[in-house]
Design a protein around this motif. Sequence first.
Motif, mmCIF file in Angstrom:
data_model
loop_
_atom_site.group_PDB
_atom_site.id
_atom_site.type_symbol
_atom_site.label_atom_id
_atom_site.label_comp_id
_atom_site.label_asym_id
_atom_site.label_seq_id
_atom_site.Cartn_x
_atom_site.Cartn_y
_atom_site.Cartn_z
ATOM 1 N N MET A 1 61.332 33.506 34.554
ATOM 2 C CA MET A 1 60.500 33.737 34.186
ATOM 3 C C MET A 1 59.481 34.222 35.090
ATOM 4 S SD MET A 1 57.764 29.840 33.331
ATOM 5 C CE MET A 1 57.297 30.208 35.330
ATOM 6 N N LYS A 2 59.287 34.896 34.366
ATOM 7 C CA LYS A 2 57.518 36.283 35.083
ATOM 8 C C LYS A 2 56.554 35.362 35.259
ATOM 9 C CE LYS A 2 60.297 40.479 33.790
ATOM 10 N NZ LYS A 2 60.575 41.423 32.814
ATOM 11 N N ILE A 3 55.015 35.912 36.004
ATOM 12 C CA ILE A 3 54.162 35.485 36.350
ATOM 13 C C ILE A 3 53.421 36.825 36.469
ATOM 14 C CG2 ILE A 3 52.547 34.207 37.740
ATOM 15 C CD1 ILE A 3 54.876 32.811 36.859
ATOM 16 N N GLY A 4 52.031 36.831 34.557
ATOM 17 C CA GLY A 4 51.112 37.841 35.239
ATOM 18 C C GLY A 4 49.891 37.168 35.315
ATOM 19 N N ILE A 5 48.632 38.051 35.644
ATOM 20 C CA ILE A 5 47.357 37.256 35.494
ATOM 21 C C ILE A 5 46.656 38.381 34.382
ATOM 22 C CG2 ILE A 5 45.452 38.383 37.822
ATOM 23 C CD1 ILE A 5 48.164 36.971 38.613
ATOM 24 N N ASN A 6 45.316 37.536 34.287
ATOM 25 C CA ASN A 6 44.451 38.507 33.853
ATOM 26 C C ASN A 6 43.254 38.627 34.248
ATOM 27 O OD1 ASN A 6 43.419 38.134 30.320
ATOM 28 N ND2 ASN A 6 41.943 36.799 32.091
ATOM 29 N N LEU A 7 43.210 40.167 34.004
ATOM 30 C CA LEU A 7 42.257 40.613 34.605
ATOM 31 C C LEU A 7 40.866 40.633 34.032
ATOM 32 C CD1 LEU A 7 43.176 43.799 36.180
ATOM 33 C CD2 LEU A 7 41.320 43.511 35.465
ATOM 34 N N PRO A 8 40.010 39.776 35.146
ATOM 35 C CA PRO A 8 38.355 39.907 34.413
ATOM 36 C C PRO A 8 38.086 41.248 33.960
ATOM 37 C CG PRO A 8 38.605 39.130 36.134
ATOM 38 C CD PRO A 8 39.770 39.504 35.997
ATOM 39 N N ASN A 9 37.779 42.158 33.020
ATOM 40 C CA ASN A 9 37.657 43.348 33.216
ATOM 41 C C ASN A 9 36.081 43.762 32.100
ATOM 42 O OD1 ASN A 9 38.715 42.085 30.885
ATOM 43 N ND2 ASN A 9 38.183 44.646 29.661
ATOM 44 N N PHE A 10 35.323 42.232 32.950
ATOM 45 C CA PHE A 10 34.050 42.390 32.601
ATOM 46 C C PHE A 10 32.843 41.503 33.896
ATOM 47 C CE2 PHE A 10 36.002 38.774 31.059
ATOM 48 C CZ PHE A 10 35.937 37.836 31.491
ATOM 49 N N GLY A 11 32.025 41.110 33.199
ATOM 50 C CA GLY A 11 30.754 40.580 34.375
ATOM 51 C C GLY A 11 29.793 41.502 35.539
ATOM 52 N N PRO A 12 29.417 40.445 35.989
ATOM 53 C CA PRO A 12 28.644 41.192 37.448
ATOM 54 C C PRO A 12 29.798 41.331 38.370
ATOM 55 C CG PRO A 12 27.787 39.523 35.999
ATOM 56 C CD PRO A 12 28.971 39.229 35.073
ATOM 57 N N GLY A 13 29.168 42.147 38.376
ATOM 58 C CA GLY A 13 29.696 43.130 40.549
ATOM 59 C C GLY A 13 31.606 43.932 39.679
ATOM 60 N N MET A 14 31.152 44.127 38.406
ATOM 61 C CA MET A 14 32.174 44.515 37.829
ATOM 62 C C MET A 14 32.216 45.732 37.901
ATOM 63 S SD MET A 14 35.737 44.873 37.266
ATOM 64 C CE MET A 14 36.480 43.430 37.059
ATOM 65 N N ASP A 15 33.073 46.911 38.597
ATOM 66 C CA ASP A 15 33.338 48.422 38.062
ATOM 67 C C ASP A 15 34.624 48.614 38.459
ATOM 68 O OD1 ASP A 15 33.663 48.768 40.759
ATOM 69 O OD2 ASP A 15 31.400 48.337 42.140
ATOM 70 N N ALA A 16 34.398 50.008 38.699
ATOM 71 C CA ALA A 16 35.511 50.797 38.601
ATOM 72 C C ALA A 16 36.642 50.320 40.070
ATOM 73 C CB ALA A 16 35.422 52.404 38.326
ATOM 74 N N GLN A 17 36.144 50.230 41.189
ATOM 75 C CA GLN A 17 36.684 50.507 41.910
ATOM 76 C C GLN A 17 37.154 48.870 42.084
ATOM 77 O OE1 GLN A 17 37.868 52.228 44.563
ATOM 78 N NE2 GLN A 17 36.715 53.951 42.556
ATOM 79 N N THR A 18 36.165 47.960 41.952
ATOM 80 C CA THR A 18 36.927 46.612 41.396
ATOM 81 C C THR A 18 38.112 45.963 40.934
ATOM 82 O OG1 THR A 18 34.250 45.521 41.914
ATOM 83 C CG2 THR A 18 36.205 44.164 41.436
ATOM 84 N N LEU A 19 37.774 46.631 39.879
ATOM 85 C CA LEU A 19 38.869 46.974 38.181
ATOM 86 C C LEU A 19 39.810 47.951 38.883
ATOM 87 C CD1 LEU A 19 39.132 46.301 35.225
ATOM 88 C CD2 LEU A 19 38.934 48.725 35.021
ATOM 89 N N LEU A 20 39.925 47.982 39.278
ATOM 90 C CA LEU A 20 41.061 49.590 40.459
ATOM 91 C C LEU A 20 41.817 48.096 41.484
ATOM 92 C CD1 LEU A 20 43.693 51.431 40.657
ATOM 93 C CD2 LEU A 20 41.764 52.650 42.271
#
Length: 305
Positions: free
Chosen positions: A1-20
């Motif tokens: 069974m593989k495990i993935g993560i939901n990455l929150p690509n929205f909201g206060p504090g989200m920017d390019a460096q946080t996304l990366l």
Amino acid sequence: MKIGINLPNFGPGMDAQTLLGWARTIEDLGYDLLLVSDHVALTPDAAGRSPEPFYEAFTSLAWLAGQTSRIEIGTGVVIMPHRHPLLLARMGATLDQLSGGRFVLGVGVGWARQGYQALNVPYTSRGRLTDEYLAALRRLWSDGRATFRGETVSFTSVHSAPMPHRQPSPPVWIGGNSLPAVRRAARHGDAWHPLWPRADWLQQVAVPTLRKLTEEEGRPPVQLCPRIQVSLTSEPLPDATRQTGHGTTEQLRDDLRTLEAMGCAYVILDTDPGDQRLRGTAQQDWRTLETIAAQVVDLATHTVR
């Protein structure tokens, strides 16, 4: 069974460096897949749940594909009727090619009525449109010069190259917890991707329904790839009332063992609390992912510890 993560690509504090930072943390820890969310029109109803800034799904994934090397990347989920299938097929195939076959397409009908109004797409037809668009997408990804005739979409001899890297196509995950979503997964999907389900509901109700409908469609078994909301606590929560994924690391371990025994191909972990006022920092979420990787799952062997 593989495990993935939901990455929150929205909201206060989200920017390019946080996304990366999210993408690199997920890959460096050894997780298998990251998913991002989708809204083309961030109308007030959608913004109340997923506030701005909201980074567009495919643009974000294309950028992250070039910043990572191993992890699968996907949409969880793209609102299918918000993009013409010709455009969606082109973006998906290109992304799959440029990432070396790491793309997973999760699709759903969406729930935000105002977004449909902003795009002049009929909200009440979203299920029918999703089914038709999925059929068109399959045709485009299987035929280098595709022709399709539908009630809403028709095209003739459309050149489809580049074709997807993965053949016959990138995995198509059908999101949603309703019976129509389960039926759509049985008819069109490679996997069913329910959101925040209880494990006992999956085991007793949903999975038997999925298997029955898939058999009726005469298709091979559809993978089960649920997303569970993760909230770690220092003290155990009552099992009778707690949500799957909530509680101590031991309770999370038990939940994942149950899902593993159910035959889940992937389980997506989601640190989103639902209410954005309760959301912690990205660094706090990353520490949670580190704890899970160290104490709950063995990502190298795809097993629960």
